[in-house]
Motif scaffolding. Sequence first.
Motif, mmCIF file in Angstrom:
data_model
loop_
_atom_site.group_PDB
_atom_site.id
_atom_site.type_symbol
_atom_site.label_atom_id
_atom_site.label_comp_id
_atom_site.label_asym_id
_atom_site.label_seq_id
_atom_site.Cartn_x
_atom_site.Cartn_y
_atom_site.Cartn_z
ATOM 1 N N LEU A 32 11.896 32.044 -95.203
ATOM 2 C CA LEU A 32 11.743 33.393 -94.675
ATOM 3 C C LEU A 32 12.544 34.398 -95.493
ATOM 4 C CD1 LEU A 32 10.872 35.451 -92.527
ATOM 5 C CD2 LEU A 32 12.792 34.688 -91.115
ATOM 6 N N LEU A 33 13.805 34.048 -95.803
ATOM 7 C CA LEU A 33 14.636 34.946 -96.599
ATOM 8 C C LEU A 33 14.060 35.143 -97.997
ATOM 9 C CD1 LEU A 33 18.209 33.715 -95.563
ATOM 10 C CD2 LEU A 33 17.055 35.827 -94.864
ATOM 11 N N ARG A 34 13.529 34.075 -98.569
ATOM 12 C CA ARG A 34 12.918 34.185 -99.901
ATOM 13 C C ARG A 34 11.693 35.100 -99.852
ATOM 14 N NH1 ARG A 34 12.749 29.279 -100.709
ATOM 15 N NH2 ARG A 34 10.595 28.817 -100.139
ATOM 16 N N ARG A 39 9.277 40.481 -100.890
ATOM 17 C CA ARG A 39 8.619 41.697 -100.384
ATOM 18 C C ARG A 39 9.498 42.922 -100.595
ATOM 19 N NH1 ARG A 39 5.486 43.585 -100.280
ATOM 20 N NH2 ARG A 39 4.859 44.468 -98.288
ATOM 21 N N LEU A 40 10.816 42.747 -100.468
ATOM 22 C CA LEU A 40 11.717 43.867 -100.697
ATOM 23 C C LEU A 40 11.666 44.309 -102.159
ATOM 24 C CD1 LEU A 40 13.893 45.732 -99.516
ATOM 25 C CD2 LEU A 40 15.583 43.993 -100.079
ATOM 26 N N THR A 46 5.546 48.974 -106.054
ATOM 27 C CA THR A 46 4.549 49.655 -105.221
ATOM 28 C C THR A 46 4.802 51.150 -105.190
ATOM 29 O OG1 THR A 46 4.338 47.688 -103.822
ATOM 30 C CG2 THR A 46 3.537 49.769 -102.918
ATOM 31 N N ALA A 47 6.064 51.538 -104.929
ATOM 32 C CA ALA A 47 6.406 52.962 -104.904
ATOM 33 C C ALA A 47 6.203 53.595 -106.280
ATOM 34 C CB ALA A 47 7.846 53.144 -104.436
ATOM 35 N N TRP A 48 6.552 52.839 -107.333
ATOM 36 C CA TRP A 48 6.382 53.369 -108.699
ATOM 37 C C TRP A 48 4.915 53.650 -109.002
ATOM 38 C CZ3 TRP A 48 4.094 50.553 -112.896
ATOM 39 C CH2 TRP A 48 4.095 51.258 -114.106
ATOM 40 N N ILE A 49 4.028 52.739 -108.635
ATOM 41 C CA ILE A 49 2.594 52.951 -108.874
ATOM 42 C C ILE A 49 2.092 54.168 -108.112
ATOM 43 C CG2 ILE A 49 0.299 51.972 -108.467
ATOM 44 C CD1 ILE A 49 1.533 49.207 -109.018
ATOM 45 N N LEU A 353 8.526 46.935 -93.682
ATOM 46 C CA LEU A 353 9.049 46.788 -92.326
ATOM 47 C C LEU A 353 8.083 46.019 -91.440
ATOM 48 C CD1 LEU A 353 11.267 47.493 -90.280
ATOM 49 C CD2 LEU A 353 10.089 49.645 -89.845
ATOM 50 N N VAL A 354 6.797 46.303 -91.574
ATOM 51 C CA VAL A 354 5.801 45.581 -90.782
ATOM 52 C C VAL A 354 5.780 44.105 -91.161
ATOM 53 C CG1 VAL A 354 3.322 45.327 -90.391
ATOM 54 C CG2 VAL A 354 4.369 47.584 -90.319
ATOM 55 N N ASP A 355 5.909 43.805 -92.456
ATOM 56 C CA ASP A 355 5.965 42.402 -92.884
ATOM 57 C C ASP A 355 7.158 41.685 -92.257
ATOM 58 O OD1 ASP A 355 3.692 42.494 -94.390
ATOM 59 O OD2 ASP A 355 4.711 42.930 -96.270
ATOM 60 N N VAL A 356 8.289 42.361 -92.170
ATOM 61 C CA VAL A 356 9.481 41.771 -91.557
ATOM 62 C C VAL A 356 9.227 41.468 -90.081
ATOM 63 C CG1 VAL A 356 11.877 42.197 -90.909
ATOM 64 C CG2 VAL A 356 11.078 42.863 -93.172
ATOM 65 N N ILE A 357 8.666 42.439 -89.366
ATOM 66 C CA ILE A 357 8.430 42.264 -87.930
ATOM 67 C C ILE A 357 7.452 41.125 -87.675
ATOM 68 C CG2 ILE A 357 7.494 43.365 -85.863
ATOM 69 C CD1 ILE A 357 8.538 46.029 -86.956
ATOM 70 N N VAL A 358 6.364 41.094 -88.461
ATOM 71 C CA VAL A 358 5.342 40.060 -88.262
ATOM 72 C C VAL A 358 5.903 38.682 -88.556
ATOM 73 C CG1 VAL A 358 3.144 39.178 -89.123
ATOM 74 C CG2 VAL A 358 3.414 41.609 -88.673
ATOM 75 N N SER A 359 6.707 38.574 -89.609
ATOM 76 C CA SER A 359 7.277 37.278 -89.962
ATOM 77 C C SER A 359 8.244 36.770 -88.894
ATOM 78 C CB SER A 359 7.997 37.363 -91.309
ATOM 79 O OG SER A 359 9.108 38.244 -91.231
#
Length: 367
Positions: A32-34, A39-40, A46-49, A353-359
């Motif tokens: 999970l941490l990996r 994702r982090l 993603t922001a750069w693109i 954030l959504v990926d964190v919550i779902v995981s």
Amino acid sequence: MTALSPGETAPAADSDQQPVRRGSARSRRSALLRYLGIRLLLIVPTAWILVTVVFFLMRVVGDPITAAMGGRLTTEQINERKEAAGLNRPILSQYWDYLTGLLHGDFGRSQDNRQISEVIATNGAATLELVVWALIVAFIVGVPLGRYAATHRDKVADVGLRLFAILAYAAPVFFVGLLLKLFFAVKLGWLPVAGRASTNVELALQHVSPKTNIMIVDAFLYGDVGYIGDVLKHAVLPALTLGLLTAGVFLRLVRINLLQTLRSGYVEAARARGLTTRVVTGRHAFRNALIPVVTVMGMYIAMMLGGAVLTETTFEWKGLGYQLAQYLTARDFVAVQGIVAFLAIVVALMSFLVDVIVSLIDPRVRF
């Protein structure tokens, strides 16, 4: 197998199973941490693109000085301003300065020499408040109605709710806003037509300390019940307009996933144990049906930010969407670029954030 003597015990089975369970839990935590670490890290590209696309799309229409001041200034004056702004330099040099500025929190300056970061801090709080109100409406309307439609499948109520969900999602935001204004504000006179608060309330809340620019929070800090009620009344119509857009999506998601969950094996097993339909639906099926809602929430928050432009313009709700529309009208493309770049970064962060919550809430997710 040999028999045990009266003084002997058999801890082997438990001691063998316990390390396996601990090892399995440790491996899942590390996975999970990996996963979250990857994702982090993906937020950066993603922001750069996103900001890169925004930068070059803004340059397709020409330089922002000519776009904003063309026809009002002479050619010499425009060239002087372009030189001062560094727009005569090679585009890659401008792009590098743009990225460097973003890393330092500099989103540029508007044509009236106002820092875009200041605009974001002031007007972004209003947009955040509107999106939160809209999400509350979406959950209150969409989730219970989706559950009701699933438990009354193919009945008149289910058909009507599905039709409502389609209309809520497909109807233009500004059209829904105008209808709500005409009915509740103009015809019935129950709610205010526009604004975040009455003029006297806005003036009074300018002096609250600490000032958050989130009107409902400032009203609570001020401590006047009448002011709190005034702010809530002004928030009803904009929140309904923007919230119904997402409520239709939530309704359909909850209905479809609840129907699928009710046909699953563990729900049939719960029924076989003699549990009532209400208990089976509430304790076993409904919670799992909410997981897809959380999964798509980030995407629809991004959609809300887009819908906020029309909603804020319709109700003169002075958030980022309203300010963006003003800058577009003035052809202030530097300001537009800064606000859109900020929204792109917000979307990337919301996706993480959504990926964190779902995981964390969905045990079926594998890393």
